[in-house]
Design a protein around this motif. Structure first.
Motif, short mmCIF file in Angstrom:
data_model
loop_
_atom_site.label_atom_id
_atom_site.label_comp_id
_atom_site.label_asym_id
_atom_site.label_seq_id
_atom_site.Cartn_x
_atom_site.Cartn_y
_atom_site.Cartn_z
N ASP A 205 0.79 -1.22 0.00
CA ASP A 205 0.00 0.00 0.00
C ASP A 205 0.83 1.28 0.00
O ASP A 205 0.29 2.37 0.12
CB ASP A 205 -0.95 0.01 1.20
CG ASP A 205 -0.21 -0.21 2.52
OD1 ASP A 205 1.02 -0.38 2.49
OD2 ASP A 205 -0.88 -0.24 3.57
N HIS A 206 2.15 1.17 -0.14
CA HIS A 206 3.02 2.35 -0.22
C HIS A 206 3.57 2.48 -1.64
O HIS A 206 3.75 1.49 -2.35
CB HIS A 206 4.19 2.23 0.75
CG HIS A 206 3.80 2.42 2.18
ND1 HIS A 206 3.88 3.62 2.83
CD2 HIS A 206 3.30 1.55 3.08
CE1 HIS A 206 3.48 3.49 4.08
NE2 HIS A 206 3.11 2.23 4.26
N ASP A 246 5.67 10.31 1.64
CA ASP A 246 5.41 9.00 1.08
C ASP A 246 3.92 8.87 0.81
O ASP A 246 3.09 9.25 1.66
CB ASP A 246 5.87 7.90 2.05
CG ASP A 246 5.66 6.51 1.47
OD1 ASP A 246 5.75 6.37 0.24
OD2 ASP A 246 5.39 5.57 2.25
N GLU A 247 3.57 8.37 -0.36
CA GLU A 247 2.17 8.14 -0.69
C GLU A 247 1.74 6.78 -0.18
O GLU A 247 2.44 5.79 -0.38
CB GLU A 247 1.94 8.25 -2.20
CG GLU A 247 2.04 9.65 -2.73
CD GLU A 247 1.59 9.75 -4.18
OE1 GLU A 247 1.09 8.75 -4.71
OE2 GLU A 247 1.76 10.84 -4.77
N GLN A 248 0.58 6.73 0.44
CA GLN A 248 0.00 5.48 0.91
C GLN A 248 -1.41 5.37 0.35
O GLN A 248 -2.11 6.38 0.22
CB GLN A 248 -0.03 5.44 2.43
CG GLN A 248 -0.51 4.11 2.99
CD GLN A 248 -0.52 4.09 4.50
OE1 GLN A 248 -0.21 5.09 5.13
NE2 GLN A 248 -0.90 2.97 5.07
N TYR A 249 -1.81 4.15 0.01
CA TYR A 249 -3.09 3.96 -0.67
C TYR A 249 -3.97 2.98 0.10
O TYR A 249 -3.49 2.01 0.68
CB TYR A 249 -2.86 3.42 -2.09
CG TYR A 249 -1.80 4.18 -2.84
CD1 TYR A 249 -2.04 5.46 -3.33
CD2 TYR A 249 -0.55 3.62 -3.05
CE1 TYR A 249 -1.06 6.16 -4.02
CE2 TYR A 249 0.45 4.32 -3.73
CZ TYR A 249 0.18 5.58 -4.21
OH TYR A 249 1.15 6.28 -4.87
N GLU A 250 -5.28 3.25 0.05
CA GLU A 250 -6.27 2.34 0.61
C GLU A 250 -7.36 2.10 -0.41
O GLU A 250 -7.81 3.04 -1.07
CB GLU A 250 -6.90 2.93 1.88
CG GLU A 250 -5.92 3.23 3.01
CD GLU A 250 -6.61 3.89 4.20
OE1 GLU A 250 -7.87 3.88 4.21
OE2 GLU A 250 -5.91 4.40 5.08
N GLU A 275 1.25 4.12 10.81
CA GLU A 275 2.62 3.98 10.34
C GLU A 275 3.54 3.73 11.54
O GLU A 275 3.45 4.40 12.56
CB GLU A 275 3.05 5.26 9.62
CG GLU A 275 4.42 5.12 9.00
CD GLU A 275 4.79 6.38 8.24
OE1 GLU A 275 4.12 7.41 8.42
OE2 GLU A 275 5.76 6.31 7.47
N ASP A 324 9.22 -1.10 6.36
CA ASP A 324 8.15 -0.11 6.27
C ASP A 324 8.67 1.29 5.96
O ASP A 324 7.98 2.09 5.33
CB ASP A 324 7.36 -0.06 7.59
CG ASP A 324 6.45 -1.28 7.75
OD1 ASP A 324 6.19 -1.95 6.74
OD2 ASP A 324 6.01 -1.55 8.88
#
Length: 368
Positions: A205-206, A246-250, A275, A324
């Motif tokens: 997801d990153h 940092d881009e994180q997606y859900e 995080e 991570d």
């Protein structure tokens, strides 16, 4: 490929010197010899000793000129030796025996592809697909050849069919340079979206993780995730980390209800996932290990270097936190560890400066 003794070979004749019976078919001493030679040839191919492999297959074919398995492998060995005309000739021999062999049509297409004769390659793929329309790899090859021949729209249709049969072909396609000419096509962009959604569904997801697992470049990922966010299929979050933003997606809950989500190690729901950051003591420990790793590399101390890298990778110690927060560095550590374990002191002696420099640069990055 079918098992050697799972079908009746064309060489089974009434006058064979039979001594064994298996499943209603007679196995002769010659059958055993040819299979042993075949297996020896396969082993030589695995060692990339293709000329030796050809000799083994030729000896096998002296015993039985119609031994299809040896003919196929012989043709493939000639292909690896860049002897394309001989490979085509051998595959044609197989097709004289079994005209409806999709594997051989695909292999023949591969030879034409390497010769940049895309029209012939397409014809071979069409034969393979006609025989077995559920062969995902046949459709995938067909898509490659059509795209390279300038028939991009047809290529994308074939690629979609391939992905319908095997979703893993989507991930393969976004790394495949054969589709460079199709990257501006809307259908290809949708395939990239499928790959990203599947990657996120599996827990990547990153942005850094998606870069690693898909092979896409940063711009393609950011462009695709923006489109997916506009379609209401995912949520983009920008978070601060030690390396900057940092881009994180859900995935949206609506989409998760349709396609599901890979089980995560945490029992908490996706939206409550936090995080994980380093404590000051962990930063100090990791910094010390990296410095010691650099020193042990310079000294050529293989055992100590492996011990230190293991501490950095071990999920019970620091591995999870490094993964991570420093995904790219974690990948490099894994590669170094694997090569050092496999090649030992020889690899360390040849790469000690590179490894030492990497450790110091990573230490500097962690210290900020």
């Amino acid at each position: 490929m079918e098992k050697l003794f799972g079908r009746k070979l064309l060489s089974d004749r009434k006058d064979s010197n039979s001594s064994i019976s298996s499943g209603g078919y007679k196995i002769t001493e010659d059958d055993i010899k040819k299979v042993n030679l075949y297996n020896k040839g396969v082993n030589k191919m695995s060692e990339e000793k293709f000329e030796d492999a050809v000799r083994c297959f030729d000896l096998s074919l002296r015993i039985d000129p119609y031994f299809v398995d040896s003919l196929i492998k012989k043709g493939y060995a000639h292909f690896h030796l860049n002897q394309f005309n001989i490979a085509i000739s051998v595959f044609d021999q197989v097709l004289e025996i079994d005209i409806n062999n999709p594997e051989v049509w695909n292999l023949k297409g591969l030879v034409f592809y390497k010769s940049k004769n895309y029209e012939k390659a397409i014809e071979c793929c069409e034969k393979a697909i006609d025989i077995n329309p559920n062969d995902s790899m046949g459709w995938y090859n067909y898509a490659c050849y059509l795209t390279l021949d300038g028939r991009t729209s047809q290529g994308m249709e074939a690629l979609k069919k391939s992905i319908e049969l095997d979703i893993s072909n989507a991930k393969k396609a976004v790394k495949d340079r054969d589709f460079l000419g199709a990257r501006m096509e809307e259908d290809y962009k949708r395939i990239i979206e499928v790959v990203i959604l599947e990657s996120i569904r599996q827990g990547n997801d990153h942005l850094g993780k998606i870069l690693w697992v898909t092979g896409l470049d940063r711009d393609e990922i950011q462009d695709a995730t923006s489109r997916l966010a506009n379609k209401g299929l995912l949520i983009k979050n920008v978070k601060k980390s030690f390396t900057g933003k940092d881009e994180q997606y859900e995935l949206t809950q609506e989409l998760i209800s349709k396609i599901g989500m890979e089980k995560r190690s945490s029992s908490k729901p996706l939206e409550s996932k936090k995080e994980v950051l380093f404590s000051s003591q962990q930063l100090k420990d990791i910094s010390n290990i990296l410095y010691e790793s650099s020193e042990s590399s310079e000294r050529g101390d293989l055992n100590l270097l492996l011990q230190n890298i293991d501490k950095l990778l071990n999920p019970i110690l620091h591995g999870t936190l490094i993964l991570d927060n420093y995904f790219e560095e974690h990948r490099e550590l894994r590669l170094f560890y694997s090569r050092l374990k496999e090649k030992g002191q020889e690899y360390l002696n040849s790469n000690k400066d590179e490894i030492s420099r990497f450790m110091l640069e990573m230490e500097k990055k962690i210290k900020g």
